[in-house]
Design a protein around this motif. Structure first.
Motif, PDB file in Angstrom:
ATOM      1  N   SER A  89      77.800  28.520  37.549  1.00 41.35           N
ATOM      2  CA  SER A  89      76.525  28.988  38.080  1.00 41.35           C
ATOM      3  C   SER A  89      76.047  30.214  37.341  1.00 41.35           C
ATOM      4  O   SER A  89      74.849  30.412  37.142  1.00 41.35           O
ATOM      5  N   ALA A  90      76.990  31.085  36.892  1.00 42.29           N
ATOM      6  CA  ALA A  90      76.585  32.268  36.158  1.00 42.29           C
ATOM      7  C   ALA A  90      76.077  31.886  34.779  1.00 42.29           C
ATOM      8  O   ALA A  90      75.166  32.508  34.235  1.00 42.29           O
ATOM      9  N   ALA A  91      76.692  30.842  34.169  1.00 40.77           N
ATOM     10  CA  ALA A  91      76.286  30.438  32.835  1.00 40.77           C
ATOM     11  C   ALA A  91      74.925  29.771  32.842  1.00 40.77           C
ATOM     12  O   ALA A  91      74.257  29.705  31.821  1.00 40.77           O
ATOM     13  N   THR A  92      74.515  29.228  33.944  1.00 39.74           N
ATOM     14  CA  THR A  92      73.225  28.537  34.014  1.00 39.74           C
ATOM     15  C   THR A  92      72.338  29.169  35.077  1.00 39.74           C
ATOM     16  O   THR A  92      71.611  28.485  35.769  1.00 39.74           O
ATOM     17  N   SER A  93      72.424  30.490  35.207  1.00 38.80           N
ATOM     18  CA  SER A  93      71.721  31.161  36.295  1.00 38.80           C
ATOM     19  C   SER A  93      70.207  31.110  36.153  1.00 38.80           C
ATOM     20  O   SER A  93      69.499  31.392  37.102  1.00 38.80           O
ATOM     21  N   SER A  94      69.699  30.749  34.962  1.00 35.87           N
ATOM     22  CA  SER A  94      68.254  30.667  34.797  1.00 35.87           C
ATOM     23  C   SER A  94      67.688  29.373  35.360  1.00 35.87           C
ATOM     24  O   SER A  94      66.474  29.231  35.508  1.00 35.87           O
ATOM     25  N   THR A  95      68.542  28.412  35.672  1.00 38.41           N
ATOM     26  CA  THR A  95      68.088  27.140  36.241  1.00 38.41           C
ATOM     27  C   THR A  95      67.722  27.315  37.706  1.00 38.41           C
ATOM     28  O   THR A  95      68.437  27.964  38.462  1.00 38.41           O
ATOM     29  N   LEU A  96      66.602  26.740  38.094  1.00 35.61           N
ATOM     30  CA  LEU A  96      66.138  26.822  39.471  1.00 35.61           C
ATOM     31  C   LEU A  96      66.240  25.452  40.139  1.00 35.61           C
ATOM     32  O   LEU A  96      66.012  24.427  39.499  1.00 35.61           O
TER      33      LEU A  96
END
Length: 355
Positions: A29-36
Motif C-alpha cells: 500500500s505504501a508503494a502504490t499510495s498514489s492509487t485511489l
C-alpha cells in the motif's frame, strides 16, 4: 588502520544496502499510495438508470487525466467508508474517490417563430402568423466528488453542475439522454479540478476516531439522536430544507428525541461524529441518503431513500432502505412531488430503522 578511502567505500556500500532494505520493507500500500479507490456512483439496490453511466464517465476522464485509480464493486458509500482502512490495504491504495450527485428535469413548451418568405408582387408578409411549439426538457445535474484518506478524513472536495435542454424528445429515452449528457460535462469539470488541485494529506483532527475498528455499538438504544440534514454544502437542491424538516417531524412523531445538526458533507460524518454528538448532546447519528427520479414522459416520481444509524465513534449500527412511487399530482407544480414521494419513502424506512 583503515584508510580513509576504504572507510568511505564501506560507508557508501552500507548506505546502499540500507536504502535497498528499506525499500524492500515497504508495504504494497505504501508503494502504490498514489492509487485511489473509485467507489462507483451506483450503490447496491439502486434502480437509478443513469448511475452506471456516471461511473463509466468518471473512469474515462480519470484515465484521460492520468489519475491512478482502481474501481471496486458497487458498495454502500457509508459502509465502505466505515471500512476505509481495510479497503485501502486490500487494494494497495492511499485514498478513496466517492461521487455523489442529483439531477432534475422539467418539461416546457417553447414557441418556434414562424418564418416568412420573401415579398412577392409587392405584398407585405403576414405578421399575424404564429410559430409552432415544441416540447423541451430543461435538465440540471450536480455532482460532488470527494477524495478521502484511508482514515476517513476528507482531503479535497468539489461540486460541479451543468444545465442542458433536450428538444422534441418524443420518447423518454431521448429525454433521459439529456441527463447522461449533462453528467458528462459535470464529471469532466470535477476531474479537471482534481487534476489541477494542489493539496497535502492532512492528518486526522485531534479527537476524531479512525474510519474503522470503531467500538462495537451499545446494545442499549441511545436516548437522543443527531439528524444530519439532507442538504449538503454546494448542492443547490431547492427541496433540501423541506425534506429535512419533514424527516425531522416524522422522527419526532415516533417519539424519538432528535436534534438537527449543521449542514455538512455527509461523508464527513465519520471524522466529525464525536464533534456532532457533543454539539447536540446525542448518542447516535441519523444520516439520510435520497435519490429522486422523475419521468416527464410518464409523469411518475420515484424515490429511493436509505436511512443510516451511526454511533458517535463512526460505527454503522443499522440501515433502512425504502422506495416509493407516485403519479403526477393533480394540482400544483410537478416538482412538488419530490417532497411528497420522499415522505412516502420515509414512512417505510423509519419503522425499519427503529423497529
Amino acid at each position: 588502520m583503515i584508510s580513509k578511502a576504504l572507510f568511505l567505500a564501506c560507508a557508501t556500500a552500507l548506505a546502499v544496502i540500507s536504502a535497498w532494505a528499506g525499500a524492500s520493507a515497504q508495504s504494497p500500500s505504501a508503494a502504490t499510495s498514489s492509487t485511489l479507490i473509485l467507489l462507483p456512483y451506483q450503490e447496491p439496490g439502486s434502480n437509478d438508470p443513469h448511475a452506471g453511466r456516471v461511473t463509466e464517465t468518471l473512469e474515462y476522464w480519470l484515465k484521460d487525466a492520468g489519475i491512478a485509480f482502481k474501481t471496486v464493486a458497487p458498495a454502500d458509500h457509508l459502509q465502505a467508508l466505515a471500512n476505509a482502512r481495510a479497503l485501502c490495504a486490500a487494494n494497495g491504495a492511499g485514498g478513496l474517490l466517492i461521487p455523489e450527485g442529483r439531477y432534475e428535469q422539467a418539461v416546457d413548451q417553447e414557441i418556434v417563430p414562424a418564418t416568412t418568405g420573401p415579398r412577392r408582387g409587392g405584398q407585405r408578409p403576414d405578421l399575424t402568423q404564429r410559430g409552432s411549439t415544441r416540447t423541451v426538457y430543461p435538465t440540471h445535474v450536480e455532482l460532488r466528488l470527494d477524495e478521502l484518506g484511508c482514515d476517513g478524513v476528507i482531503r479535497w472536495t468539489v461540486t460541479t453542475s451543468h444545465d442542458g435542454v433536450e428538444a422534441d424528445a418524443s420518447l423518454f429515452r431521448k429525454a433521459g439522454a439529456a441527463i447522461d449528457d449533462a453528467f458528462v460535462f459535470a464529471v469532466y469539470d470535477a476531474v479537471v479540478a482534481r487534476k489541477t488541485a494542489r493539496f497535502g494529506v492532512p492528518s486526522a483532527p485531534a479527537g476524531s476516531p479512525p474510519a474503522q475498528n470503531a467500538p462495537a455499538p451499545s446494545r442499549s438504544a441511545p436516548a437522543r439522536y443527531a439528524l444530519v440534514p439532507y442538504q449538503q454544502p454546494g448542492i443547490a437542491d431547492v427541496h433540501g430544507g423541506e425534506i429535512t424538516q419533514t424527516l425531522l417531524a416524522r422522527l419526532l412523531q415516533r417519539g424519538l428525541e432528535v436534534r438537527e445538526g449543521p449542514v455538512i458533507d455527509h461523508l464527513a460524518v465519520f471524522a466529525r461524529g464525536r464533534e456532532l454528538c457533543a454539539a447536540t448532546g446525542a448518542q447516535g447519528i441519523i444520516v439520510p441518503a435520497l435519490r429522486i427520479e422523475q419521468s416527464m414522459y410518464t409523469g411518475r416520481s420515484h424515490a429511493e431513500l436509505r436511512l443510516s444509524l451511526l454511533t458517535c465513534s463512526g460505527a454503522v449500527v443499522r440501515q433502512a432502505p425504502a422506495e416509493a412511487d407516485m403519479g403526477r399530482p393533480e394540482s400544483g407544480p410537478f416538482s412538488g412531488a419530490v417532497v411528497t414521494v420522499s415522505e412516502r419513502a420515509m414512512d417505510e424506512a423509519i419503522p425499519k430503522l427503529f423497529p
